[in-house]
Design a protein around this motif. Structure first.
Motif, PDB file in Angstrom:
ATOM      1  N   PRO A 307     -25.866  14.024  26.318  1.00  0.00           N
ATOM      2  CA  PRO A 307     -25.046  13.254  25.380  1.00  0.00           C
ATOM      3  C   PRO A 307     -25.852  12.137  24.700  1.00  0.00           C
ATOM      4  O   PRO A 307     -26.447  11.285  25.374  1.00  0.00           O
ATOM      5  CB  PRO A 307     -23.938  12.676  26.270  1.00  0.00           C
ATOM      6  N   GLN A 308     -25.861  12.155  23.385  1.00  0.00           N
ATOM      7  CA  GLN A 308     -26.547  11.149  22.588  1.00  0.00           C
ATOM      8  C   GLN A 308     -25.679  10.789  21.389  1.00  0.00           C
ATOM      9  O   GLN A 308     -24.720  11.499  21.062  1.00  0.00           O
ATOM     10  CB  GLN A 308     -27.913  11.663  22.113  1.00  0.00           C
ATOM     11  N   LEU A 309     -26.010   9.687  20.727  1.00  0.00           N
ATOM     12  CA  LEU A 309     -25.264   9.246  19.557  1.00  0.00           C
ATOM     13  C   LEU A 309     -25.891   9.788  18.278  1.00  0.00           C
ATOM     14  O   LEU A 309     -27.115   9.785  18.123  1.00  0.00           O
ATOM     15  CB  LEU A 309     -25.219   7.717  19.495  1.00  0.00           C
ATOM     16  N   SER A 325     -33.479   6.686  23.881  1.00  0.00           N
ATOM     17  CA  SER A 325     -33.806   6.092  25.174  1.00  0.00           C
ATOM     18  C   SER A 325     -32.659   6.322  26.145  1.00  0.00           C
ATOM     19  O   SER A 325     -31.504   6.009  25.839  1.00  0.00           O
ATOM     20  CB  SER A 325     -34.055   4.587  25.020  1.00  0.00           C
ATOM     21  N   GLY A 326     -32.950   6.880  27.331  1.00  0.00           N
ATOM     22  CA  GLY A 326     -31.911   7.128  28.320  1.00  0.00           C
ATOM     23  C   GLY A 326     -31.383   8.550  28.218  1.00  0.00           C
ATOM     24  O   GLY A 326     -31.394   9.171  27.151  1.00  0.00           O
ATOM     25  N   SER A 327     -30.898   9.066  29.339  1.00  0.00           N
ATOM     26  CA  SER A 327     -30.416  10.444  29.402  1.00  0.00           C
ATOM     27  C   SER A 327     -28.947  10.577  29.032  1.00  0.00           C
ATOM     28  O   SER A 327     -28.430  11.699  28.983  1.00  0.00           O
ATOM     29  CB  SER A 327     -30.621  10.994  30.824  1.00  0.00           C
ATOM     30  N   TYR A 328     -28.280   9.472  28.748  1.00  0.00           N
ATOM     31  CA  TYR A 328     -26.858   9.516  28.428  1.00  0.00           C
ATOM     32  C   TYR A 328     -26.520   8.321  27.554  1.00  0.00           C
ATOM     33  O   TYR A 328     -26.695   7.163  27.957  1.00  0.00           O
ATOM     34  CB  TYR A 328     -26.027   9.490  29.708  1.00  0.00           C
ATOM     35  N   ARG A 346     -26.848   5.235  29.952  1.00  0.00           N
ATOM     36  CA  ARG A 346     -27.269   5.487  31.328  1.00  0.00           C
ATOM     37  C   ARG A 346     -28.772   5.357  31.437  1.00  0.00           C
ATOM     38  O   ARG A 346     -29.524   6.000  30.716  1.00  0.00           O
ATOM     39  CB  ARG A 346     -26.841   6.879  31.790  1.00  0.00           C
ATOM     40  N   SER A 347     -29.171   4.530  32.379  1.00  0.00           N
ATOM     41  CA  SER A 347     -30.589   4.329  32.653  1.00  0.00           C
ATOM     42  C   SER A 347     -30.768   4.200  34.156  1.00  0.00           C
ATOM     43  O   SER A 347     -30.106   3.378  34.795  1.00  0.00           O
ATOM     44  CB  SER A 347     -31.096   3.059  31.954  1.00  0.00           C
ATOM     45  N   ASP A 359     -29.047   1.430  12.647  1.00  0.00           N
ATOM     46  CA  ASP A 359     -30.083   2.416  12.343  1.00  0.00           C
ATOM     47  C   ASP A 359     -30.714   2.997  13.609  1.00  0.00           C
ATOM     48  O   ASP A 359     -31.644   3.800  13.535  1.00  0.00           O
ATOM     49  CB  ASP A 359     -31.162   1.815  11.447  1.00  0.00           C
ATOM     50  N   GLY A 360     -30.193   2.580  14.781  1.00  0.00           N
ATOM     51  CA  GLY A 360     -30.694   3.098  16.045  1.00  0.00           C
ATOM     52  C   GLY A 360     -31.739   2.220  16.699  1.00  0.00           C
ATOM     53  O   GLY A 360     -32.131   2.467  17.851  1.00  0.00           O
ATOM     54  N   SER A 361     -32.178   1.184  16.045  1.00  0.00           N
ATOM     55  CA  SER A 361     -33.214   0.307  16.608  1.00  0.00           C
ATOM     56  C   SER A 361     -32.600  -0.794  17.459  1.00  0.00           C
ATOM     57  O   SER A 361     -31.384  -1.004  17.465  1.00  0.00           O
ATOM     58  CB  SER A 361     -34.034  -0.322  15.477  1.00  0.00           C
ATOM     59  N   GLY A 362     -33.471  -1.533  18.172  1.00  0.00           N
ATOM     60  CA  GLY A 362     -33.058  -2.743  18.873  1.00  0.00           C
ATOM     61  C   GLY A 362     -32.162  -2.538  20.071  1.00  0.00           C
ATOM     62  O   GLY A 362     -31.215  -3.307  20.269  1.00  0.00           O
ATOM     63  N   LEU A 363     -32.414  -1.520  20.881  1.00  0.00           N
ATOM     64  CA  LEU A 363     -31.597  -1.290  22.080  1.00  0.00           C
ATOM     65  C   LEU A 363     -31.624  -2.511  22.990  1.00  0.00           C
ATOM     66  O   LEU A 363     -32.689  -3.041  23.318  1.00  0.00           O
ATOM     67  CB  LEU A 363     -32.122  -0.075  22.848  1.00  0.00           C
ATOM     68  N   ARG A 364     -30.427  -2.944  23.419  1.00  0.00           N
ATOM     69  CA  ARG A 364     -30.320  -4.063  24.358  1.00  0.00           C
ATOM     70  C   ARG A 364     -29.183  -3.799  25.323  1.00  0.00           C
ATOM     71  O   ARG A 364     -28.064  -3.502  24.906  1.00  0.00           O
ATOM     72  CB  ARG A 364     -30.058  -5.369  23.614  1.00  0.00           C
TER      73      ARG A 364
END
Length: 424
Positions: A307-309, A325-328, A346-347, A359-364
């Protein structure tokens, strides 16, 4: 989440609508706040009106829940002013008061006249002064509106206290769709069912809720008018009918349907009932959320193997993957003013709450605790509400977008999940 929709297909029972009886109130505990919150004094309102509603107490509780202020104890106040002539700003400045709120409530021809003033003792300015006339039944709602005004004057951002929460509770085999004020007060049961209820979604005007019920032996999507109690079944196609989301103009509903054999995204025109397919892929596509401008939809898909966005234009086209980034990564929700998307991430085997830029950047990661799901933004975009587990129970939690303010919200003796914060 994707697997939850499939698992619930086996749960079937009887259904009942209630005439909005009261439900146990939510309790909200602040677990983390800004350490250097601004000192704010809200003097108990004077006058001889108000009945059972303590306006000052409601305002203090609202501002305290924001986590941005240090609400001063009224028992320590040097005075109890209610009118401008009774205010000595120098006295309040000397005890470190950053903001002072005074007010009073008076009878006014069968209604109540409420006036308040907001001062900044540090520079001697009057920041706000307004008067309202309302029936006693609307006094608590007015207190939330005043708290919004104060919040905006002090932070420069709109408040979100004059808003509502929708959420699902479960006690034994009974599911309830509930609506309450943003502080958990005035809880009302919208729907009660012996079959699962899920995925409440607000209309842009805050007058209706879309949701999924299994009352008819399989999933169906309903829209309920909260003012009249009238409800309408809008999706009952063969297979899965799930994850409704109103478009920003309220004219359409995005949802996930398996009517053609696979879970795909569709847009339903609520006036013509015309159904338009958005995706076409062997994977499961679900959990749509509209961008605030209505031009695109972010959704969950396992087309990449997990599952991804993804984002697709509201008019259709080739989806673009947003998360890597991450499997879920699932259950996305747009911030009301755009720019930010909150979702479940999920990490290391732990489901956390996270955010990215659109835009998908800046994961926090916003909350490191496990088992988080179903995020929903406050109408001002300042906080995200979500479901989680604490102490072996299903509860709600809220976290500010900078991760500095956190709250836990629960109902006594019931599990609570699937929160949705109203747009206003």
């Amino acid at each position: 989440m994707v697997d939850r929709v499939l698992a619930l297909l086996a749960s079937l029972c009887a259904f009942a609508l209630l005439s909005a009886p009261a439900q146990a109130a939510l309790t909200i505990d602040i677990t983390q706040a800004v350490k250097d919150g601004r000192p704010v004094a809200v003097v108990p309102f004077g006058g001889n009106g108000g009945g059972q509603t303590d306006i000052g107490a409601v305002i203090r509780a609202d501002l305290n829940r924001s986590g941005l202020f240090r609400i001063m104890d009224p028992r320590t106040f040097p005075a109890q002013p209610h009118t401008p002539g009774e205010v000595n700003l120098g006295t309040w400045k000397s005890i470190g008061t950053d903001a002072l709120v005074i007010g009073r409530v008076q009878p006014a021809g069968g209604q109540l006249s409420v006036e308040f003033r907001l001062y900044a003792p540090g520079n001697g300015q009057e920041l706000a002064a307004q008067r309202f006339t309302v029936p006693e039944s609307e006094l608590r709602a007015l207190a939330h509106r005043i708290a919004d005004i104060i919040y905006e004057k002090l932070t420069g951002e709109p408040g979100a206290f004059f808003s509502r929460l929708a959420y699902i509770t479960q006690s034994g085999k009974t599911y309830r769709l509930n609506v309450s004020d943003s502080d958990g007060a005035n809880p009302q049961v919208v729907v009660s069912s012996r079959a699962p209820l899920m995925s409440p979604a607000w209309s842009p005007d805050g007058r209706k809720l879309a949701y999924v019920s299994f009352e008819a032996g399989r999933s169906a999507v309903y829209i309920q008018d909260l003012g009249t109690g009238k409800r309408e079944r809008v999706a009952f196609y063969p297979g899965i009918n799930s994850a409704p989301a109103f478009s920003p103009d309220g004219r359409s509903l995005a949802l996930s349907l398996s009517r053609d054999g696979n879970a795909e995204l569709y847009v339903l025109d609520l006036s013509s009932r015309e159904l338009r397919r958005l995706t076409n892929n062997p994977a499961i596509d679900t959990e749509p959320t509209w961008s605030p401008d209505g031009r695109s939809i972010v959704f969950t898909s396992d087309r990449s193997g997990s599952p991804q966005l993804y984002r697709v234009a509201a008019g259709g086209g080739e989806p673009r993957r947003l998360t890597f980034s991450g499997s879920y990564n699932a259950a996305a929700t747009y911030a009301p003013r755009g720019g930010t998307i909150a979702f479940v991430h999920r990490s290391g085997g732990v489901y956390t709450l996270a955010r990215i830029n659109e835009d998908g950047s800046g994961l926090r990661v916003l909350d490191q605790t496990a088992n988080n799901e179903s995020p929903s933004f406050a109408p001002n975009g300042r906080m995200a509400l979500y479901a989680t587990r604490r102490g072996g129970r299903q509860v709600l939690a809220a976290v500010s977008v900078d991760g500095r303010v956190k709250q836990v919200i629960q109902v006594p003796r019931e599990d609570i999940r699937e929160p949705a914060w109203s747009p206003r």
